[in-house]
Design an enzyme around this catalytic site. Structure first.
Site, PDB file in Angstrom:
ATOM      1  CG  HIS A   1      -2.494   4.343   4.120  1.00 40.06           C
ATOM      2  ND1 HIS A   1      -1.955   4.390   3.459  1.00 40.06           N
ATOM      3  CD2 HIS A   1      -2.307   3.331   4.800  1.00 40.06           C
ATOM      4  CE1 HIS A   1      -1.710   3.229   2.658  1.00 40.06           C
ATOM      5  NE2 HIS A   1      -2.504   2.749   3.901  1.00 40.06           N
TER       6      HIS A   1
ATOM      7  CB  CYS B   1      -0.668   0.316   0.820  1.00 39.44           C
ATOM      8  SG  CYS B   1      -2.206  -2.023   1.614  1.00 39.44           S
TER       9      CYS B   1
END
Length: 675
Positions: free
Chosen positions: A310, A175
């Site tokens: 995030h 990610c």
């Protein structure tokens, strides 16, 4: 600290977003790009079951899917054969398209071949690799199969297509991949290894296996939404798309008068190490990284006004990340207003390898517009996150960037599910310097493609832009001439005003306007500098008066010439026709030299550079200077002394032009060999 400018961006994102401008409008409108799995991907009836325990099934029906087909692609535009393109990873296709658009946006398209330009791409999922190596697919393998799906080709394909000679690498930290790619690119620029970088990430979802695996790990939200900061947070939504940013050293971008979206002050990467589980974040490691990157940026924690988090919307990840942000940037000495946090994943899902670059694009747009986009959806703040204690605030309506911050600064945070953390700090661009004065551009719009269909498609895409009252069509034409590449099939579309241009573009689209043609492609022009005979009393006059690159080059040359000769070439060029001495050898030769050098400078300003130069007679001096064989001072000396000495022989010879063929002239000479 080397500051790096973001000078171009391109993207394909959920919500029918095809450009940074569309993304910003989408975010301001609380856009939601989550849709049900498209029918052209896989059968939901076959693979969906709401019970997480059902073998071989997924418990979610939705995600952040692109609504444009993954299979629509113009291979000829990129010099790729249709046969190869038919099995090429859609991730490669998406990256090529957004790389082209990002370079067009940066004004470097068509000007990067053979140069030290780096490519840094985040890659994580391998749907095409799985598909191409299934037992059923092996009999169909061909010579393109090895390059169809491997991770390395995500970056190397871009370098190959555009002939880029800098480092080229695909980075997989899950990610955080594209944010780590950003870090690697900025470090390469700081080391002076490259002059430009393309940085991005990509994700494409067209097989169900990854969804099923993530469901078995209980990572995904049942409703397919990243409910970031929300009490209902129950996992993340998978998303797909691609993004590319073009990076350039800030001094170079300032020198070139580039449009700068934002400036990267500092980046960093670290690892969680051993935690309670390999996918469990380590807030202490995140705090260490954020503090270190903030210190490197030269900013104090309280000077950061916004964090693009995030923010996956998981029950564990969000509280740990917010605790880290609060510790490092929120509840710090000197902060007078709460630190604002947001996450693009709430709108488009989690793009995995492309998540970082999507966050960077949003952060850059936040600084570019000095405005905060709202969270798409937020029903109730997560009680597991003490926002007030952390000095954090979530915006649910668009609002200006807080005026308390003299320089707007944004942090971008990311972490991979294997423990690799990445962080970047961006600040708003400096005030642009005044560009050089340019002549009014000709009112001709260049429309081109690699074939007639491609050119007509560009005309179709330009029509709404031209029709927009906020867009100056003359400025648009000027920008396209100087900042975009021009493939081989071209239309030149002259126009009077906006309505005229819209009508003419419509004619290109429907085929009623003819005149498009293929021109030689792939080679730069050759400059041929003429000798005596082309000069006339009015040459260069308008360009001297315009004060642009021609005039500046002429003034520099004339100053050196006047020091040597005691008179000015520019003054001679400005004489009236009756008083002009431009036909005399002493004036004509240096005047031609000055005009030729000035024209080369003017063309260079518009991005036209010769592949080779050649000169005849006095034109040899211009060619020698442009090729670098002579300095300007030496070339001026040659021009002056050559013309001065030749002028002393004026009248001692002659030249005759006759209307005879080569054979007749040779016969005439042979018959008079004794003369």
């Amino acid at each position: 600290m080397v500051e790096v400018a973001i000078v171009g961006m391109g993207c394909r994102l959920p919500g029918k977003v095809r450009s940074p401008d569309e993304l910003w409008g989408f975010l301001l409108a609380h856009g939601d790009g989550i849709i049900e799995v498209p029918a052209d991907r896989w059968s939901l009836e076959r693979y969906y079951d709401p019970d997480p325990k059902t073998p071989g099934r997924m418990y979610t029906r939705s995600g952040g899917f692109l609504q444009d087909s993954l299979w629509d692609f113009d291979p000829e535009f990129f010099g790729i054969s249709p046969r190869e393109a038919s099995i090429m990873d859609p991730q490669q296709r998406l990256l090529l398209e957004v790389a082209q658009e990002a370079m067009d946006d940066a004004g470097v398209s068509g000007r990067v071949a053979g140069r030290p330009v780096g490519v840094y791409i985040g890659g994580f999922t391998a749907d095409n690799m799985v598909l191409r190596h299934l037992p059923a697919s092996v009999p169909a393998a061909n010579s393109h199969t090895p390059t169809a799906s491997m991770f390395t080709m995500l970056s190397n394909r871009i370098s190959f297509v555009y002939d880029l000679r800098g480092p080229s690498m695909t980075i997989d930290t899950a990610c955080s991949s594209s944010l780590v790619a950003l870090h690697e690119a900025t470090q390469a620029i700081a080391r002076g290894e490259i002059e430009l970088a393309l940085v991005g990430g990509v994700n494409a979802m067209f097989t169900p296996e990854m969804f099923i695996g993530m469901c078995k790990g209980r990572f995904l939200a049942e409703d397919g939404h990243c409910k970031t900061f929300d009490a209902a947070a129950d996992g993340y939504a998978r998303g797909e798309g691609a993004g590319i940013v073009v990076l350039k050293p800030l001094p170079d971008a300032t020198r070139d008068h580039d449009r700068i979206y934002a400036v990267i002050r500092a980046t960093g990467v670290n690892q969680d190490g051993r935690t309670s589980g390999i996918t469990v974040p380590n807030p202490e490691a995140q705090v260490d990284l954020i503090r270190g990157v903030t210190a490197e940026s030269g900013l104090r924690p309280e000077q950061i006004g916004y964090v693009e988090a995030h923010g996956t919307g998981t029950a564990v990840g969000d509280p740990l990340e917010m605790a880290a942000l609060g510790d490092a940037l929120g509840r710090v000495e000197g902060r007078t207003t709460d630190l604002i946090v947001g996450s693009i994943k709430n709108s488009i899902g989690h793009l995995e390898a492309a998540a970082g670059v999507a966050s960077v694009i949003k952060a850059a747009l936040t600084l570019h517009h000095r405005q905060l986009a709202p969270q798409a959806k937020l029903t109730r703040l997560n009680p597991a996150i003490p926002f007030a204690e952390h000095r954090l605030r979530v915006v649910t309506k668009a609002e200006p960037f807080p005026a308390d911050y003299k320089t707007a600064a944004v942090s971008v945070n990311g972490f991979g599910y294997g423990g690799t953390n990445a962080h970047a700090i961006l600040v708003e661009a400096p005030e642009p310097s005044r560009p050089d004065v340019r002549q009014a551009p000709a009112q001709v719009l260049p429309v081109s493609g690699h074939n007639a269909d491609g050119a007509r498609q560009l005309a179709r895409e330009l029509m709404p832009l031209v029709a927009d009252p906020a867009v100056d069509p003359v400025a648009l034409a000027d920008a396209i001439w100087s900042r975009r590449s021009h493939p081989s099939y071209r239309f030149a579309v002259p126009f009077g005003d906006r309505d005229d241009l819209v009508a003419r573009l419509a004619g290109v689209v429907d085929g009623s306007v003819v005149g498009g043609r293929t021109v030689a492609d792939g080679t730069a022009p050759v400059f041929v500098f003429s000798g005596m005979g082309a000069q006339w009393w009015g040459m260069g006059r308008d360009l001297l008066a315009a004060g642009g690159p021609f005039a500046r080059a002429a003034a520099e040359l004339d100053e050196l010439f006047a020091d040597l000769s005691g008179w000015s070439v520019i003054d001679e060029l400005r004489r009236d026709e009756d008083d002009s001495r431009v036909t005399t050898t002493a004036v004509a030769q240096p005047a031609n030299f000055l005009v030729q050098v000035g024209l080369a400078a003017e063309l260079a300003y518009y991005g036209v550079h010769p592949k080779a130069v050649i000169g005849h007679s006095v034109g040899e001096v211009s060619a020698a200077y442009l090729s670098g064989m002579l300095s300007l001072k030496n070339a001026v000396e040659v021009s002056y002394h050559r013309s001065r000495l030749q002028a002393t022989t004026a009248g001692s010879g002659g030249m005759l032009a006759v209307g005879l063929s080569e054979e007749e002239v040779l016969q005439w000479i042979t018959e008079r060999a004794d003369l």
